[in-house]
Design a protein around this motif. Structure first.
Motif, PDB file in Angstrom:
ATOM      1  N   MET A   3     -10.462  42.525  37.890  1.00 25.21           N
ATOM      2  CA  MET A   3      -9.447  43.400  37.318  1.00 25.21           C
ATOM      3  C   MET A   3      -9.477  44.735  38.066  1.00 25.21           C
ATOM      4  SD  MET A   3      -9.484  42.566  33.232  1.00 25.21           S
ATOM      5  CE  MET A   3      -7.883  43.233  32.941  1.00 25.21           C
ATOM      6  N   ASN A   4      -8.329  45.380  38.105  1.00 24.87           N
ATOM      7  CA  ASN A   4      -8.229  46.669  38.778  1.00 24.87           C
ATOM      8  C   ASN A   4      -8.745  47.780  37.868  1.00 24.87           C
ATOM      9  OD1 ASN A   4      -6.932  45.988  41.302  1.00 24.87           O
ATOM     10  ND2 ASN A   4      -5.206  45.353  40.045  1.00 24.87           N
ATOM     11  N   PRO A   5      -9.213  48.876  38.451  1.00 26.36           N
ATOM     12  CA  PRO A   5      -9.705  49.983  37.624  1.00 26.36           C
ATOM     13  C   PRO A   5      -8.618  50.503  36.693  1.00 26.36           C
ATOM     14  CG  PRO A   5     -10.205  50.348  39.949  1.00 26.36           C
ATOM     15  CD  PRO A   5      -9.320  49.146  39.873  1.00 26.36           C
ATOM     16  N   PRO A   6      -8.915  50.645  35.387  1.00 30.12           N
ATOM     17  CA  PRO A   6      -7.898  51.075  34.426  1.00 30.12           C
ATOM     18  C   PRO A   6      -7.647  52.574  34.428  1.00 30.12           C
ATOM     19  CG  PRO A   6      -9.960  50.688  33.305  1.00 30.12           C
ATOM     20  CD  PRO A   6     -10.171  50.301  34.748  1.00 30.12           C
ATOM     21  N   HIS A   7      -8.450  53.349  35.132  1.00 27.22           N
ATOM     22  CA  HIS A   7      -8.357  54.802  35.054  1.00 27.22           C
ATOM     23  C   HIS A   7      -7.351  55.420  36.021  1.00 27.22           C
ATOM     24  CE1 HIS A   7     -11.267  53.800  38.151  1.00 27.22           C
ATOM     25  NE2 HIS A   7     -10.960  54.922  38.728  1.00 27.22           N
ATOM     26  N   LEU A   8      -6.694  54.634  36.838  1.00 26.57           N
ATOM     27  CA  LEU A   8      -5.715  55.175  37.782  1.00 26.57           C
ATOM     28  C   LEU A   8      -4.424  55.541  37.063  1.00 26.57           C
ATOM     29  CD1 LEU A   8      -6.071  52.668  40.758  1.00 26.57           C
ATOM     30  CD2 LEU A   8      -6.934  54.996  40.648  1.00 26.57           C
ATOM     31  N   PRO A   9      -3.733  56.596  37.521  1.00 26.50           N
ATOM     32  CA  PRO A   9      -2.401  56.879  36.985  1.00 26.50           C
ATOM     33  C   PRO A   9      -1.484  55.679  37.243  1.00 26.50           C
ATOM     34  CG  PRO A   9      -3.196  58.708  38.328  1.00 26.50           C
ATOM     35  CD  PRO A   9      -4.161  57.577  38.514  1.00 26.50           C
ATOM     36  N   PRO A  10      -0.456  55.472  36.404  1.00 27.25           N
ATOM     37  CA  PRO A  10       0.386  54.272  36.515  1.00 27.25           C
ATOM     38  C   PRO A  10       0.951  54.029  37.914  1.00 27.25           C
ATOM     39  CG  PRO A  10       0.985  55.524  34.572  1.00 27.25           C
ATOM     40  CD  PRO A  10      -0.037  56.330  35.313  1.00 27.25           C
ATOM     41  N   ARG A  11       1.463  55.058  38.554  1.00 26.73           N
ATOM     42  CA  ARG A  11       2.053  54.897  39.894  1.00 26.73           C
ATOM     43  C   ARG A  11       0.991  54.422  40.886  1.00 26.73           C
ATOM     44  NH1 ARG A  11       6.086  56.680  43.433  1.00 26.73           N
ATOM     45  NH2 ARG A  11       5.285  57.324  45.445  1.00 26.73           N
ATOM     46  N   LEU A  71      -0.022  50.741  40.283  1.00 24.43           N
ATOM     47  CA  LEU A  71       0.951  49.776  40.792  1.00 24.43           C
ATOM     48  C   LEU A  71       0.956  49.710  42.315  1.00 24.43           C
ATOM     49  CD1 LEU A  71       3.789  50.485  38.240  1.00 24.43           C
ATOM     50  CD2 LEU A  71       2.450  48.371  38.430  1.00 24.43           C
ATOM     51  N   LEU A  72       0.773  50.840  42.977  1.00 27.63           N
ATOM     52  CA  LEU A  72       0.755  50.855  44.434  1.00 27.63           C
ATOM     53  C   LEU A  72      -0.492  50.168  44.994  1.00 27.63           C
ATOM     54  CD1 LEU A  72       2.132  54.424  45.178  1.00 27.63           C
ATOM     55  CD2 LEU A  72       3.266  52.234  45.620  1.00 27.63           C
ATOM     56  N   ASN A  73      -1.595  50.199  44.254  1.00 32.08           N
ATOM     57  CA  ASN A  73      -2.856  49.627  44.731  1.00 32.08           C
ATOM     58  C   ASN A  73      -3.151  48.246  44.159  1.00 32.08           C
ATOM     59  OD1 ASN A  73      -3.927  51.824  46.419  1.00 32.08           O
ATOM     60  ND2 ASN A  73      -3.828  52.969  44.515  1.00 32.08           N
ATOM     61  N   ALA A  74      -2.371  47.801  43.193  1.00 32.51           N
ATOM     62  CA  ALA A  74      -2.628  46.513  42.546  1.00 32.51           C
ATOM     63  C   ALA A  74      -2.320  45.357  43.492  1.00 32.51           C
ATOM     64  CB  ALA A  74      -1.782  46.392  41.277  1.00 32.51           C
ATOM     65  N   THR A  75      -3.062  44.285  43.314  1.00 30.51           N
ATOM     66  CA  THR A  75      -2.875  43.090  44.117  1.00 30.51           C
ATOM     67  C   THR A  75      -1.684  42.295  43.593  1.00 30.51           C
ATOM     68  OG1 THR A  75      -5.267  42.988  44.418  1.00 30.51           O
ATOM     69  CG2 THR A  75      -4.016  40.987  44.919  1.00 30.51           C
ATOM     70  N   ILE A  89       5.970  55.080  32.935  1.00 32.82           N
ATOM     71  CA  ILE A  89       5.103  56.020  32.213  1.00 32.82           C
ATOM     72  C   ILE A  89       3.729  55.412  31.921  1.00 32.82           C
ATOM     73  CG2 ILE A  89       7.027  57.297  31.235  1.00 32.82           C
ATOM     74  CD1 ILE A  89       6.378  55.894  28.563  1.00 32.82           C
ATOM     75  N   ALA A  90       3.596  54.092  31.990  1.00 30.61           N
ATOM     76  CA  ALA A  90       2.300  53.439  31.778  1.00 30.61           C
ATOM     77  C   ALA A  90       2.311  52.075  32.460  1.00 30.61           C
ATOM     78  CB  ALA A  90       2.013  53.286  30.294  1.00 30.61           C
ATOM     79  N   ALA A  91       1.135  51.650  32.914  1.00 33.53           N
ATOM     80  CA  ALA A  91       1.008  50.329  33.536  1.00 33.53           C
ATOM     81  C   ALA A  91      -0.448  49.924  33.506  1.00 33.53           C
ATOM     82  CB  ALA A  91       1.521  50.349  34.970  1.00 33.53           C
ATOM     83  N   LYS A  92      -0.694  48.636  33.247  1.00 31.38           N
ATOM     84  CA  LYS A  92      -2.063  48.136  33.288  1.00 31.38           C
ATOM     85  C   LYS A  92      -2.064  46.641  33.506  1.00 31.38           C
ATOM     86  CE  LYS A  92      -2.654  47.371  28.331  1.00 31.38           C
ATOM     87  NZ  LYS A  92      -3.487  47.668  27.171  1.00 31.38           N
ATOM     88  N   GLU A  93      -3.217  46.144  33.946  1.00 32.57           N
ATOM     89  CA  GLU A  93      -3.417  44.705  34.098  1.00 32.57           C
ATOM     90  C   GLU A  93      -3.710  44.122  32.729  1.00 32.57           C
ATOM     91  OE1 GLU A  93      -6.025  41.560  36.781  1.00 32.57           O
ATOM     92  OE2 GLU A  93      -6.416  43.708  36.938  1.00 32.57           O
ATOM     93  N   VAL A  94      -3.197  42.921  32.471  1.00 34.14           N
ATOM     94  CA  VAL A  94      -3.438  42.235  31.203  1.00 34.14           C
ATOM     95  C   VAL A  94      -3.974  40.836  31.486  1.00 34.14           C
ATOM     96  CG1 VAL A  94      -1.734  43.562  29.881  1.00 34.14           C
ATOM     97  CG2 VAL A  94      -1.022  41.498  31.053  1.00 34.14           C
ATOM     98  N   PRO A  95      -4.666  40.233  30.494  1.00 33.42           N
ATOM     99  CA  PRO A  95      -5.213  38.895  30.710  1.00 33.42           C
ATOM    100  C   PRO A  95      -4.116  37.835  30.776  1.00 33.42           C
ATOM    101  CG  PRO A  95      -5.680  39.664  28.484  1.00 33.42           C
ATOM    102  CD  PRO A  95      -5.028  40.799  29.215  1.00 33.42           C
ATOM    103  N   PRO A  96      -4.469  36.637  31.233  1.00 36.41           N
ATOM    104  CA  PRO A  96      -3.492  35.545  31.296  1.00 36.41           C
ATOM    105  C   PRO A  96      -2.959  35.217  29.899  1.00 36.41           C
ATOM    106  CG  PRO A  96      -5.545  34.916  32.373  1.00 36.41           C
ATOM    107  CD  PRO A  96      -5.778  36.234  31.719  1.00 36.41           C
ATOM    108  N   PRO A  97      -1.768  34.628  29.836  1.00 37.50           N
ATOM    109  CA  PRO A  97      -1.224  34.274  28.520  1.00 37.50           C
ATOM    110  C   PRO A  97      -2.060  33.163  27.883  1.00 37.50           C
ATOM    111  CG  PRO A  97       0.136  33.351  30.246  1.00 37.50           C
ATOM    112  CD  PRO A  97      -0.889  34.226  30.922  1.00 37.50           C
TER     113      PRO A  97
END
Length: 78
Positions: free
Chosen positions: A1-9, A12-16, A63-71
Motif C-alpha cells: 500500500m502507498n503511504p497514507p500521509h501524502l497530500p491527495p495530489r 495520485l501522482l506517485n500511486a502505482t 480534495i481527498a484520495a487514498k488507497e482502499v482494499p479490494p472489494p
C-alpha cells in the motif's frame, strides 16, 4: 500500500496504476467520490475506472484520495 500521509495530489501522482482508490472531488453542486482502479495520472488529471465508466478527474478539484482494499467477493446466487 502507498503511504497514507501524502497530500491527495501527491498521492495520485506517485500511486502505482492499477491500485484501487477512492477519490473525493468537487462538482458543481457539492462533492462526489470515484471508487475504482487508478488507470493513470499526470500533472493535471487522474483517471479512475469505476464499475460503470472511466472517470477523468482534474487534480485541481481533488480534495481527498487514498488507497482502499479490494472489494469483497460477490455473494452466491440463491
Amino acid at each position: 500500500m502507498n503511504p497514507p500521509h501524502l497530500p491527495p495530489r501527491e498521492f495520485l501522482l506517485n500511486a502505482t496504476p492499477g491500485i484501487r482508490v477512492v477519490v473525493r472531488y468537487r462538482i458543481d453542486d457539492g462533492l462526489t467520490d470515484a471508487l475504482g482502479y487508478l488507470l493513470a495520472s499526470n500533472d493535471t488529471a487522474c483517471t479512475v475506472r469505476t464499475r460503470t465508466t472511466d472517470v477523468e478527474i482534474p487534480l485541481a478539484l481533488v480534495i481527498a484520495a487514498k488507497e482502499v482494499p479490494p472489494p469483497p467477493p460477490r455473494r452466491q446466487a440463491r
